[in-house]
Design a protein around this motif. Structure first.
Motif, PDB file in Angstrom:
ATOM      1  N   VAL A 125       5.547   7.733   0.192  1.00 16.49           N
ATOM      2  CA  VAL A 125       4.956   8.625  -0.777  1.00 16.49           C
ATOM      3  C   VAL A 125       3.779   9.397  -0.724  1.00 16.49           C
ATOM      4  O   VAL A 125       3.205  10.225   0.029  1.00 16.49           O
ATOM      5  CB  VAL A 125       3.515   6.988  -0.526  1.00 16.49           C
ATOM      6  CG1 VAL A 125       2.609   6.381  -1.708  1.00 16.49           C
ATOM      7  CG2 VAL A 125       4.987   5.892  -0.899  1.00 16.49           C
ATOM      8  N   ALA A 126       3.505   9.946  -1.770  1.00 19.48           N
ATOM      9  CA  ALA A 126       2.336  11.008  -1.789  1.00 19.48           C
ATOM     10  C   ALA A 126       0.860  10.358  -2.511  1.00 19.48           C
ATOM     11  O   ALA A 126       0.624   9.779  -3.438  1.00 19.48           O
ATOM     12  CB  ALA A 126       2.479  12.261  -3.364  1.00 19.48           C
ATOM     13  N   VAL A 127      -0.133  11.158  -1.544  1.00 21.00           N
ATOM     14  CA  VAL A 127      -1.392   9.943  -1.741  1.00 21.00           C
ATOM     15  C   VAL A 127      -2.428  11.647  -1.895  1.00 21.00           C
ATOM     16  O   VAL A 127      -2.660  12.145  -1.234  1.00 21.00           O
ATOM     17  CB  VAL A 127      -1.488   9.651   0.077  1.00 21.00           C
ATOM     18  CG1 VAL A 127      -3.365   9.396  -0.008  1.00 21.00           C
ATOM     19  CG2 VAL A 127      -0.514   8.499   0.307  1.00 21.00           C
ATOM     20  N   GLU A 128      -3.349  11.496  -2.901  1.00 16.60           N
ATOM     21  CA  GLU A 128      -4.526  12.003  -2.871  1.00 16.60           C
ATOM     22  C   GLU A 128      -5.712  12.105  -3.333  1.00 16.60           C
ATOM     23  O   GLU A 128      -5.735  11.088  -3.811  1.00 16.60           O
ATOM     24  CB  GLU A 128      -4.020  12.925  -4.352  1.00 16.60           C
ATOM     25  CG  GLU A 128      -3.322  13.755  -3.343  1.00 16.60           C
ATOM     26  CD  GLU A 128      -1.842  14.943  -4.612  1.00 16.60           C
ATOM     27  OE1 GLU A 128      -3.032  14.680  -6.014  1.00 16.60           O
ATOM     28  OE2 GLU A 128      -0.843  15.564  -5.265  1.00 16.60           O
ATOM     29  N   PHE A 129      -6.276  12.543  -3.010  1.00 19.34           N
ATOM     30  CA  PHE A 129      -7.858  11.599  -3.192  1.00 19.34           C
ATOM     31  C   PHE A 129      -8.609  12.765  -4.237  1.00 19.34           C
ATOM     32  O   PHE A 129      -8.141  14.345  -4.710  1.00 19.34           O
ATOM     33  CB  PHE A 129      -9.034  11.998  -1.935  1.00 19.34           C
ATOM     34  CG  PHE A 129      -9.008  11.787  -0.721  1.00 19.34           C
ATOM     35  CD1 PHE A 129      -9.128  10.010  -1.030  1.00 19.34           C
ATOM     36  CD2 PHE A 129      -7.979  11.600   0.272  1.00 19.34           C
ATOM     37  CE1 PHE A 129      -9.357   9.356   0.258  1.00 19.34           C
ATOM     38  CE2 PHE A 129      -7.683  10.654   1.362  1.00 19.34           C
ATOM     39  CZ  PHE A 129      -8.262   9.554   1.944  1.00 19.34           C
ATOM     40  N   HIS A 130      -8.476  11.976  -5.449  1.00 22.42           N
ATOM     41  CA  HIS A 130      -9.262  12.949  -7.048  1.00 22.42           C
ATOM     42  C   HIS A 130     -11.199  13.336  -6.969  1.00 22.42           C
ATOM     43  O   HIS A 130     -10.998  12.264  -6.099  1.00 22.42           O
ATOM     44  CB  HIS A 130      -8.873  11.592  -7.981  1.00 22.42           C
ATOM     45  CG  HIS A 130      -7.193  12.381  -8.041  1.00 22.42           C
ATOM     46  ND1 HIS A 130      -5.861  12.423  -8.918  1.00 22.42           N
ATOM     47  CD2 HIS A 130      -5.772  12.966  -7.245  1.00 22.42           C
ATOM     48  CE1 HIS A 130      -5.203  12.214  -8.985  1.00 22.42           C
ATOM     49  NE2 HIS A 130      -5.080  12.742  -7.841  1.00 22.42           N
ATOM     50  N   ALA A 131     -11.002  13.433  -8.393  1.00 20.76           N
ATOM     51  CA  ALA A 131     -12.525  13.504  -8.334  1.00 20.76           C
ATOM     52  C   ALA A 131     -13.174  12.209  -8.191  1.00 20.76           C
ATOM     53  O   ALA A 131     -12.365  10.950  -8.403  1.00 20.76           O
ATOM     54  CB  ALA A 131     -12.479  14.293  -9.794  1.00 20.76           C
ATOM     55  N   GLY A 132     -14.225  12.537  -7.473  1.00 17.90           N
ATOM     56  CA  GLY A 132     -15.140  11.032  -7.707  1.00 17.90           C
ATOM     57  C   GLY A 132     -14.742  10.816  -5.821  1.00 17.90           C
ATOM     58  O   GLY A 132     -14.817   9.412  -5.511  1.00 17.90           O
ATOM     59  N   GLN A 133     -13.602  11.821  -5.213  1.00 19.27           N
ATOM     60  CA  GLN A 133     -13.530  10.839  -3.818  1.00 19.27           C
ATOM     61  C   GLN A 133     -12.322   9.161  -4.222  1.00 19.27           C
ATOM     62  O   GLN A 133     -11.799   8.402  -3.190  1.00 19.27           O
ATOM     63  CB  GLN A 133     -14.230  10.394  -2.819  1.00 19.27           C
ATOM     64  CG  GLN A 133     -14.330  11.571  -2.528  1.00 19.27           C
ATOM     65  CD  GLN A 133     -14.347  12.935  -2.467  1.00 19.27           C
ATOM     66  OE1 GLN A 133     -13.411  12.973  -1.587  1.00 19.27           O
ATOM     67  NE2 GLN A 133     -14.204  13.924  -2.814  1.00 19.27           N
ATOM     68  N   ARG A 134     -11.865   9.157  -5.506  1.00 19.63           N
ATOM     69  CA  ARG A 134     -10.767   8.028  -5.648  1.00 19.63           C
ATOM     70  C   ARG A 134      -9.551   8.254  -5.133  1.00 19.63           C
ATOM     71  O   ARG A 134      -9.377   9.426  -4.958  1.00 19.63           O
ATOM     72  CB  ARG A 134     -10.855   7.865  -7.067  1.00 19.63           C
ATOM     73  CG  ARG A 134     -12.044   7.209  -7.934  1.00 19.63           C
ATOM     74  CD  ARG A 134     -11.693   6.289  -9.461  1.00 19.63           C
ATOM     75  NE  ARG A 134     -11.166   8.462 -10.152  1.00 19.63           N
ATOM     76  CZ  ARG A 134     -10.382   8.383 -10.512  1.00 19.63           C
ATOM     77  NH1 ARG A 134      -9.238   7.610 -10.402  1.00 19.63           N
ATOM     78  NH2 ARG A 134     -10.217   9.591 -11.209  1.00 19.63           N
ATOM     79  N   LEU A 135      -9.330   7.632  -4.257  1.00 23.59           N
ATOM     80  CA  LEU A 135      -7.193   7.320  -3.842  1.00 23.59           C
ATOM     81  C   LEU A 135      -6.344   7.086  -4.560  1.00 23.59           C
ATOM     82  O   LEU A 135      -6.671   6.413  -5.692  1.00 23.59           O
ATOM     83  CB  LEU A 135      -7.274   6.980  -2.453  1.00 23.59           C
ATOM     84  CG  LEU A 135      -5.658   6.360  -1.379  1.00 23.59           C
ATOM     85  CD1 LEU A 135      -6.100   8.138  -1.128  1.00 23.59           C
ATOM     86  CD2 LEU A 135      -5.697   5.843  -0.431  1.00 23.59           C
ATOM     87  N   HIS A 136      -5.485   8.426  -4.973  1.00 18.71           N
ATOM     88  CA  HIS A 136      -4.542   8.175  -5.688  1.00 18.71           C
ATOM     89  C   HIS A 136      -2.896   7.972  -5.131  1.00 18.71           C
ATOM     90  O   HIS A 136      -2.693   8.862  -3.546  1.00 18.71           O
ATOM     91  CB  HIS A 136      -4.385   9.165  -6.615  1.00 18.71           C
ATOM     92  CG  HIS A 136      -4.996   8.879  -7.978  1.00 18.71           C
ATOM     93  ND1 HIS A 136      -5.011   8.882  -9.367  1.00 18.71           N
ATOM     94  CD2 HIS A 136      -6.360   7.848  -7.362  1.00 18.71           C
ATOM     95  CE1 HIS A 136      -5.579   8.693 -10.176  1.00 18.71           C
ATOM     96  NE2 HIS A 136      -6.991   8.037  -9.636  1.00 18.71           N
TER      97      HIS A 136
END
Length: 467
Positions: free
Chosen positions: A441-452
């Protein structure tokens, strides 16, 4: 607090070796522990989590080192260290190259958007299909032997093209290696390149050293710069050297590693297990700092390697794998059962096998402590246990070491092994017992620190959120 076995007997003390944690990894545990359990519930155990943003940070540090030193160079990610698709996508967006050793690896890199000329193709006795694909895509081929070089010339002639090649050198310091050409063979290969200039374009030389010595790499790099100058004097291009990988990673704090080494012995491992050796888990010189040390080195009182590369217009290629993956992934195992042994420690059986922790391939053990999720507080009694896989093999041990855990685990708990992206995850994966291969699973923190998060698979390219 003294550990006590569940049956009331004193347990062995157990050594601790805390793993370093990147801030994003800490955030996963601190803010998204419930999600980690949900992902394992839905996708199975073990589950590998990839953090491409951390990979991008590591790659940027290497590129910045080259820029600071004024060295023309290219970082090629060594794909053999981890086959995750999200890493190829990151390479394409970051302008990195890729080191591939099979037609499948080359195809995957091209499919992710990495241009053919930014792919280096290594490995011995390359298959004809790989050779043809590399020729058609303009990739850079490292020639391991005279025989392979001659085969490459024939393949290029059949394609009505001209191969871009490096000659792989085997230094005297690597006499047992099966790869590369000794000095006399390298001289003969130069003759082949001279006579086959219509089909072979010699761009330079390469090497790959075992071990993690910056000084040894710098000395070998200086020798290849001289090789380039000698080849130029004979009318060949030779304006590039590739120094391979072997950039160390620091997994634990040096003080903790020294204490561990001073104390550990067979009694700290299940069945008194002994090993051939361990990775240098607290390398003093590691990552991009090790590249800086290579560039600054002055073997035999010569000028620094960086100055010599600039002065002679020699481009530097490097192939870090593990170092680009530092902190860029972790592995979650779900506890399946707990067995108390009468000799004072327990055995945790986890869902999955030791094939997903590949250090034992090297007659070794992955030593940084895993984390128990959830940790239910300090009031619990510490518990000492090794960790076994779910197979029927007595040797299927994820951790032979008797780990000191904050409490006695229960089925359904998770064990998180940190920093496993570099070689640990999938080098030895196997569908033994009919078990499915673990997912990524690829995990990223996006703008606004949301986790995708998303399954790591061949999918439409998505923008990498740089942090």
């Amino acid at each position: 607090m003294t550990p006590v076995h569940a049956a009331g007997r004193p347990a062995p003390a157990g050594l601790v070796l805390p793993a370093l944690q990147h801030p994003l990894v800490q955030r996963l545990f601190d803010e998204h522990a419930a999600l980690l359990h949900e992902l394992v519930d839905g996708l199975g155990s073990p589950l590998h989590l990839m953090l491409p943003q951390v990979f991008a940070q590591n790659a940027t540090a290497f590129a910045e080192c080259l820029r600071t030193e004024g060295v023309d160079g290219l970082v090629l990610y060594a794909k053999k260290a981890n086959k995750a698709h999200c890493l190829d996508e990151a390479c394409a967006r970051l302008g990195l190259g890729v080191d591939a050793a099979s037609a499948q690896e080359l195809t995957q890199a091209l499919g992710a958007g990495v241009p053919g000329p930014r792919v280096g193709v290594s490995g011995p006795a390359k298959q004809p299909a790989l050779m043809r694909l590399a020729l058609r895509q303009g990739s850079l081929l490292a020639m391991d032997s005279l025989e392979e070089l001659q085969a490459c010339a024939l393949a290029a002639a059949a394609e009505h093209g001209r191969a871009r090649v490096l000659l792989r050198w085997r230094p005297d310091s690597q006499p047992r290696s099966r790869f590369g050409m000794a000095d006399a063979e390298l001289d003969a290969a130069l003759d082949v390149c001279l006579h086959q200039q219509a089909h072979l374009g010699l761009e330079g030389f390469s090497f790959h050293l075992t071990g993690y010595s910056a000084a040894e790499r710098a000395e070998a790099a200086h020798a290849l710069v001289q090789r380039c100058l000698d080849a130029r004097a004979r009318g060949l291009q030779a304006d590039c050297i590739n120094i391979g990988g072997g950039f160390a990673v620091r997994y634990v704090e040096p003080a903790a590693w020294r204490d561990f080494q001073a104390q550990q012995g067979p009694a700290h491992y299940h069945a008194g297990k002994a090993f051939g050796g361990f990775y240098p888990y607290a390398a003093e010189c590691h990552g991009a700092a090790m590249l800086a040390a290579v560039l600054a080195a002055r073997p035999s009182a010569q000028e620094p390697l960086s100055a010599r590369l600039r002065r002679h217009g020699v481009r530097l290629l490097l192939e870090p794998g593990r170092a680009l993956l530092d902190q860029a992934g972790l592995t979650l195992f779900r506890v399946q059962g707990v067995k108390d042994r009468p000799d004072g420690y327990g055995v945790l059986t986890v869902e999955g096998t030791s094939f997903s922790m590949s250090e034992q391939w090297f007659d070794s053990e992955y030593l940084p402590d895993p984390l128990l999720l959830p940790d239910r507080g300090d009031a619990a009694m510490p518990y000492i246990a090794c960790v076994a896989g779910t197979s029927c093999l007595d040797s299927d041990m994820v951790s032979w070491r008797k780990l000191r855990l904050p409490r006695r685990p229960v089925p359904g708990d998770l064990l998180a092994y940190l920093n496993t992206a570099g070689y640990q995850m999938d080098s030895n994966e196997s569908p033994f017992h009919g078990l499915p291969l673990p997912r990524k699973v690829a995990v990223e923190f996006h703008a606004g620190q949301r986790l995708h998060w998303r399954l790591d698979s061949v999918a439409p390219l998505r923008p990498l959120q740089i942090i």
